[in-house]
Design an enzyme around this catalytic site. Structure first.
Site, short mmCIF file in Angstrom:
data_model
loop_
_atom_site.label_atom_id
_atom_site.label_comp_id
_atom_site.label_asym_id
_atom_site.label_seq_id
_atom_site.Cartn_x
_atom_site.Cartn_y
_atom_site.Cartn_z
N THR A 184 39.55 33.31 35.25
CA THR A 184 39.61 34.45 36.18
C THR A 184 39.92 33.88 37.55
OG1 THR A 184 38.06 35.80 34.95
CG2 THR A 184 38.11 36.15 37.33
N GLY B 195 35.13 44.22 32.38
CA GLY B 195 34.14 43.28 32.93
C GLY B 195 33.82 43.58 34.38
#
Ligand code: ASP
Length: 377
Positions: A243, A273
């Site tokens: 990420t 998420g």
């Protein structure tokens, strides 16, 4: 007499300010040299946290990561030096990382359980508290740009799936064929995880068969089930981590933060998420700090990690590093989550905290030089 005057002056100049600053809890030099009227430019990025042990990356691979992180941090910082806003710097750096297959964002996004790529991103403006977020898109080349467009050109904060893509089309934001996001390492990571999952399912079935219906729910049976549901991260680092995020402070003293991700390999049922959740994966407020997070998203959402760090600064006047450590190394750790954050306060002080073995990160130090770090050292 002269000696007494000299001692008095030394006390006045050195000791008194230090005492005052120490009471405020550290960062003595920074606070002494910089005030809200004269913030320095600040820039820090991350490329994901996880099990990144020394020696687990080949030297060539490590160099690729380091080069890309350096390229992104320098691009964002140069934008700030050229007078661009913290939002610009965040978007510029994240786009570079999204365009690289190395990171789990944009081009290098991980695969969902049904073999798709679903991208999430968010951005927040510390000056106005405006925010934009996007979740579950399949065709947006740079989700961070769409998140920013949602913030600046719509009346909403968050858009998902097809609707978000429709808005992207209207706003002339680049769309690509979903195949653009297909990469071999991410595909292999999904296959590995699916195989592990299948093996676990078989074990559960076996255990059920052996113990019979009457013994269902015994600790053994339960632990197999738990390991099945609590183990979405048990694959190799390149499959899970990466990420990306950025946090910036511009010449006007404005903070901004952004985060972009493909989420977690093998995610199911439209799972979203923390990355696009304002206050969980991303937060920015000129009164406290800007934060971008990476890690096991479910935990970051439950703990409102980014906002919690800002709250500790806002309500308890904790310095940024202490605030970040308290949330990551105590609260997140105690709950069983893992990951990390990058953060910056309004003076340009940096906070970095992670409870995983490593976190890809890069920042511009006080001399204006880029520093790239990966491991826990
Ligand atoms: N936080 C991301 C998510 O849960 C994944 C990560 O940062 O590794 O979607």
């Amino acid at each position: 007499m002269k000696k007494q005057i000299a001692v008095f002056l030394v006390l006045l100049v050195y000791i008194v300010p230090l005492t005052g600053f120490a009471q405020k809890g550290g960062f003595v030099e920074m606070k002494q040299l910089q005030g809200p009227q004269n913030p320095r430019l600040g820039f820090i990025i991350h490329g994901g946290a996880g099990v990144i042990r020394k020696g687990s990356l080949s030297p060539e691979r490590e160099k690729e990561y380091r080069d890309k992180l350096q390229e992104a941090v320098l691009a964002g910082y140069k934008a700030l030096q050229a007078g661009k806003s913290s939002l610009d710097a965040v978007e510029i750096a994240i786009k570079i990382l999204e365009d690289s297959p190395l990171f789990n964002a944009g081009k290098g996004a991980v695969f969902t359980n049904d073999g798709k790529n679903e991208l999430d991103a968010s951005i927040m403006d510390g000056k106005t508290q405006a925010a934009g977020a996007v979740a579950g898109v399949h065709r947006v080349k740079n989700p961070i740009t769409l998140a920013r467009a949602i913030m600046e050109r719509s009346e909403h904060v968050m858009m998902i799936g097809e609707g978000a893509e429709k808005f992207a089309t209207e706003q002339k934001i680049e769309l690509v064929d979903p195949k653009y996001f297909w990469t071999q390492p991410r595909w292999d990571a999904l296959q590995r995880i699916l195989k592990q999952e299948k093996e676990k399912n078989e074990k559960v079935k076996e255990a059920e068969g052996e113990k019979g219906q009457s013994e269902k729910g015994t600790p053994d049976h339960q632990s197999i089930r738990n390991s099945q549901t609590r183990d979405p991260h048990s694959e190799k680092p390149e499959g899970r981590f990466g990420t990306v995020g950025a946090v910036a402070l511009d010449k006007d003293g404005n903070l901004a933060a952004g985060t972009s991700t493909g989420g977690m390999t093998n995610k199911k049922f439209g799972r979203v998420g923390d990355a696009p959740i304002i206050g969980a994966g991303t937060y920015a407020n000129n009164n406290s700090c800007a934060v971008s997070a990476t890690g096991w998203g479910e935990y970051f959402i439950r703990l409102s990690v980014a906002r919690d760090i800002a709250s500790l600064m806002e309500y308890r006047a904790l310095p940024i590093q202490q605030a970040a450590d308290l949330v990551i190394k105590q609260k997140l750790q105690n709950l069983g989550g893992d990951g990390g954050v990058i953060a910056m306060d309004k003076f340009g002080n940096i906070g970095v905290s992670f409870n995983s073995e490593g976190m890809y990160r890069a920042y511009i130090n006080a001399d204006g030089k880029p520093v790239v770090e990966i491991y826990n050292d």
